[in-house]
Scaffold this active site. Structure first.
Site, PDB file in Angstrom:
ATOM      1  NE  ARG A 153      -3.721   7.244   0.968  1.00 45.07           N
ATOM      2  CZ  ARG A 153      -4.905   7.286   1.553  1.00 45.07           C
ATOM      3  NH1 ARG A 153      -5.849   6.439   1.203  1.00 45.07           N
ATOM      4  NH2 ARG A 153      -5.163   8.171   2.481  1.00 45.07           N
ATOM      5  CB  CYS A 154       1.100   1.793   4.396  1.00 46.36           C
ATOM      6  SG  CYS A 154       1.768   1.006   5.877  1.00 46.36           S
ATOM      7  CB  SER A 155       5.055   5.299   6.857  1.00 49.16           C
ATOM      8  OG  SER A 155       4.563   4.735   8.056  1.00 49.16           O
ATOM      9  CG  ASN A 192      -1.794   1.229   1.311  1.00 50.44           C
ATOM     10  OD1 ASN A 192      -1.641   2.172   0.543  1.00 50.44           O
ATOM     11  ND2 ASN A 192      -2.720   1.228   2.246  1.00 50.44           N
ATOM     12  NE  ARG A 240       5.762   6.333   2.003  1.00 50.24           N
ATOM     13  CZ  ARG A 240       4.775   6.748   2.791  1.00 50.24           C
ATOM     14  NH1 ARG A 240       3.515   6.457   2.488  1.00 50.24           N
ATOM     15  NH2 ARG A 240       5.041   7.451   3.869  1.00 50.24           N
TER      16      ARG A 240
END
Length: 112
Positions: free
Chosen positions: A8-10, A6, A13
């Protein structure tokens, strides 16, 4: 290697960055857009060697909205994740018959 990711997920990433720093360019599966099937979720669970509840984001509103509980049976939980992929804990990295949930992100390095 496949990374259920995802962007958008730190944590997701960070896991991707760690893999890339170690020379791994995983196949990215944006599981929120390309939801895994029930069979794929069963295979992921087998590779993880964990109860289905350990694959889930229990704090998601959908968890309660679907009437799920920590003691729900694996099949019920797997079906819920197939229906609502946002319930799947992220990131999830798989390499052959091995898998880890990248929490913390450094766990993905266990597959190298």
């Amino acid at each position: 290697m496949i990374l259920w990711h995802n962007p958008r997920c730190s944590k997701s990433r960070a896991a991707l960055a760690l893999l890339q720093e170690h020379g791994v360019d995983p196949e990215i599966r944006k599981y929120l857009e390309d939801a895994p099937s029930l069979d794929e979720l069963r295979a992921a669970q087998a590779a993880l060697g964990l109860p289905a509840i350990e694959m889930m984001r229990r704090s998601e509103p959908a968890f309660r909205a679907l009437g799920l509980a920590p003691d729900s049976d694996d099949e019920t939980l797997l079906r819920a994740m197939a229906e609502e992929p946002k319930l799947i804990e992220r990131p999830l990295a798989m390499d052959g018959d091995r898998a880890v949930i990248g929490r913390p992100p450094e766990r993905v390095l266990e597959l190298l």
